[in-house]
Scaffold this motif. Structure first.
Motif, PDB file in Angstrom:
ATOM      1  N   GLN A  26      88.500 -29.595  94.337  1.00 46.48           N
ATOM      2  CA  GLN A  26      87.511 -29.088  95.122  1.00 46.48           C
ATOM      3  C   GLN A  26      86.206 -28.829  94.329  1.00 46.48           C
ATOM      4  OE1 GLN A  26      88.939 -26.300  98.047  1.00 46.48           O
ATOM      5  NE2 GLN A  26      89.853 -27.666  99.185  1.00 46.48           N
ATOM      6  N   ALA A  27      86.280 -28.005  93.408  1.00 51.25           N
ATOM      7  CA  ALA A  27      85.274 -27.494  92.417  1.00 51.25           C
ATOM      8  C   ALA A  27      84.798 -28.752  91.774  1.00 51.25           C
ATOM      9  CB  ALA A  27      85.869 -26.382  91.437  1.00 51.25           C
ATOM     10  N   LEU A  28      85.396 -29.621  91.375  1.00 49.30           N
ATOM     11  CA  LEU A  28      85.022 -30.771  90.707  1.00 49.30           C
ATOM     12  C   LEU A  28      84.274 -31.677  91.648  1.00 49.30           C
ATOM     13  CD1 LEU A  28      87.703 -31.824  88.277  1.00 49.30           C
ATOM     14  CD2 LEU A  28      85.604 -30.421  87.709  1.00 49.30           C
ATOM     15  N   SER A  29      84.899 -31.788  92.772  1.00 50.82           N
ATOM     16  CA  SER A  29      84.139 -32.797  93.709  1.00 50.82           C
ATOM     17  C   SER A  29      83.174 -32.284  94.247  1.00 50.82           C
ATOM     18  CB  SER A  29      85.297 -32.790  94.857  1.00 50.82           C
ATOM     19  OG  SER A  29      84.685 -33.588  96.074  1.00 50.82           O
ATOM     20  N   SER A  30      82.707 -31.166  94.408  1.00 48.33           N
ATOM     21  CA  SER A  30      81.454 -30.580  94.967  1.00 48.33           C
ATOM     22  C   SER A  30      80.343 -30.503  93.986  1.00 48.33           C
ATOM     23  CB  SER A  30      81.638 -29.131  95.682  1.00 48.33           C
ATOM     24  OG  SER A  30      82.133 -28.258  94.828  1.00 48.33           O
ATOM     25  N   THR A  31      80.803 -30.585  92.823  1.00 51.57           N
ATOM     26  CA  THR A  31      79.665 -30.184  91.622  1.00 51.57           C
ATOM     27  C   THR A  31      79.313 -31.519  91.007  1.00 51.57           C
ATOM     28  OG1 THR A  31      81.580 -29.449  89.959  1.00 51.57           O
ATOM     29  CG2 THR A  31      80.096 -27.950  91.299  1.00 51.57           C
ATOM     30  N   LEU A  32      79.952 -32.667  91.481  1.00 56.96           N
ATOM     31  CA  LEU A  32      79.813 -34.028  90.676  1.00 56.96           C
ATOM     32  C   LEU A  32      78.113 -34.505  90.669  1.00 56.96           C
ATOM     33  CD1 LEU A  32      82.789 -36.026  91.560  1.00 56.96           C
ATOM     34  CD2 LEU A  32      81.791 -36.161  89.338  1.00 56.96           C
ATOM     35  N   ARG A  33      77.713 -34.407  92.030  1.00 57.14           N
ATOM     36  CA  ARG A  33      76.336 -34.892  92.173  1.00 57.14           C
ATOM     37  C   ARG A  33      75.300 -33.992  91.364  1.00 57.14           C
ATOM     38  NH1 ARG A  33      74.837 -38.442  96.332  1.00 57.14           N
ATOM     39  NH2 ARG A  33      76.776 -39.228  97.311  1.00 57.14           N
ATOM     40  N   PRO A  34      75.648 -32.714  91.553  1.00 62.75           N
ATOM     41  CA  PRO A  34      74.502 -31.686  90.753  1.00 62.75           C
ATOM     42  C   PRO A  34      74.722 -32.003  89.175  1.00 62.75           C
ATOM     43  CG  PRO A  34      75.890 -30.426  92.006  1.00 62.75           C
ATOM     44  CD  PRO A  34      76.121 -31.691  92.509  1.00 62.75           C
ATOM     45  N   ALA A  35      76.009 -32.216  88.791  1.00 66.41           N
ATOM     46  CA  ALA A  35      76.401 -32.345  87.492  1.00 66.41           C
ATOM     47  C   ALA A  35      75.686 -33.805  86.823  1.00 66.41           C
ATOM     48  CB  ALA A  35      77.744 -32.499  87.202  1.00 66.41           C
ATOM     49  N   VAL A  36      75.541 -34.575  87.846  1.00 67.08           N
ATOM     50  CA  VAL A  36      74.659 -35.885  86.973  1.00 67.08           C
ATOM     51  C   VAL A  36      73.372 -35.262  86.856  1.00 67.08           C
ATOM     52  CG1 VAL A  36      73.744 -38.229  87.806  1.00 67.08           C
ATOM     53  CG2 VAL A  36      75.973 -37.419  88.761  1.00 67.08           C
ATOM     54  N   GLU A  37      72.566 -34.487  87.826  1.00 66.31           N
ATOM     55  CA  GLU A  37      71.322 -34.006  87.476  1.00 66.31           C
ATOM     56  C   GLU A  37      71.157 -33.228  86.319  1.00 66.31           C
ATOM     57  OE1 GLU A  37      70.287 -32.973  91.474  1.00 66.31           O
ATOM     58  OE2 GLU A  37      70.964 -35.003  91.965  1.00 66.31           O
TER      59      GLU A  37
END
Ligand code: C2E
Ligand code: MG
Ligand code: MG
Ligand code: MG
Length: 296
Positions: A25-36
């Motif tokens: 869940q943690a990974l899933s929700s932070t994927l997009r911000p991680a790209v930025e």
């Protein structure tokens, strides 16, 4: 806990599983911000001519340098990125980064035509304007289309009609090469693929494992691979063997007619700098004969 149905409950509250789910869940929700936040990095693995040992290209492989969990392999997050749709911005980042790097190599080593091969997820072909993205990235980076290859899995192209199919043709018309990744693991067949603008099959590692050194060769594996290669060649399609781990495998795959090989025998996936060094110095892996850079 009642022993009878304890098993099911135990799995339900298994702390390890729970942690795993929370991590997901943690990974899933932070994927997009991680790209930025620029948390992803690419490594590159050489694709080597089996006949001449010349490096023909590199495959770009993404890793997530996670602030909390450390370096994550793609099997930890690509599936999640596909589910959430984050694969579209992530895939765009991968393409842009790989093309920028490939252009740098081209300028630094104009005598070494190095193709960069980029994995493309199903959703990038079906749910996004891949053609527009690729065109914009090529224009921005100045990378010639012939130095870009896109790797799609069989499931991404199977039954593709309408827009996805049109995108494949447009990309191919632009001069971008299309490869089928992990070929042999799905249900597609060569007759079908031959009607698509596919220039290369990447033979899945499971075929190559049958060529493991020290074990007696499995004649069925060898016969199947040989027939596949012959058929592919008659259709004008080249064959790359994945997961080449030994000299013996490389030798046999080359003898059977595979065009290029990729695997730990030649090199693990490495940072861009290591590829630059390899392009500059000639022999890539010290002491490993038959692995040279150039355009022989
Ligand atoms: P793939 O595209 O089939 O990439 C080859 C995988 O095999 C890589 O794993 C590579 O490190 C591994 N490999 C290479 N040589 C050997 C060998 O000799 N032996 C063995 N056992 N393995 C070898 P990696 O980097 O963990 O990537 C796994 C998968 O994740 C890739 O499989 C690809 O499907 C996906 N992936 C990686 N990067 C991206 C990306 O940027 N976008 C998308 N959509 N998927 C990606
Ligand atoms: Mg691949
Ligand atoms: Mg593959
Ligand atoms: Mg694979």
């Amino acid at each position: 806990w009642a022993k009878a149905d304890g098993k099911a409950r135990w799995t339900l509250f298994d702390p390890e599983r729970n942690a795993h789910r929370m991590t997901r869940q943690a990974l899933s929700s932070t994927l997009r911000p991680a790209v930025e936040r620029d948390e992803f990095v690419l490594q590159y693995q050489p694709l080597v001519g089996l006949g001449d040992g010349v490096v023909r290209g590199v495959e770009a492989l993404v890793r997530w340098r996670h602030p909390q969990f450390g370096m994550l392999a793609p099997n930890r997050f690509i599936g999640l990125a596909e589910e959430t749709g984050a694969i579209v911005p992530l895939g765009r980042w991968v393409l842009a980064t790989a093309c920028r790097q490939a252009r740098r190599w081209q300028l630094e080593h104009p005598g070494v035509p190095l193709v960069v091969s980029v994995n493309v997820a199903v959703r990038q072909v079906w749910d996004s304007d891949l053609v527009a993205d690729v065109a914009a990235i090529l224009a921005e980076t100045g990378l010639p289309p012939r130095l870009l290859q896109l790797e799609l899995t069989e499931s991404a192209v199977m039954g593709s009609a309408g827009r996805p199919l049109q995108q494949l043709h447009q990309l191919s018309d632009m001069g971008v090469a299309i490869a089928i990744d992990d070929f042999g693991t799905g249900y597609s067949n060569l007759a079908y693929l031959s009607r698509l603008p596919v220039s290369t099959l990447k033979l899945d590692g499971s075929f190559v494992h049958g060529f493991r050194s020290g074990e007696p060769p499995n004649p069925a594996d060898e016969t199947i691979v040989e027939a596949l290669v012959q058929l592919a060649h008659r259709l004008g399609i080249k064959v790359t063997a994945e997961c080449v781990e030994s000299a013996e495998q490389a030798e046999r795959l080359g003898r059977i007619g595979c065009d290029t090989g990729q695997g730990w025998f030649y090199s693990r996936p490495v940072p861009a700098d290591s590829i630059s060094a390899l392009l500059g110095t000639g022999p890539a892996v010290p002491g490993r004969a038959g692995f040279v850079c150039g355009s022989a």
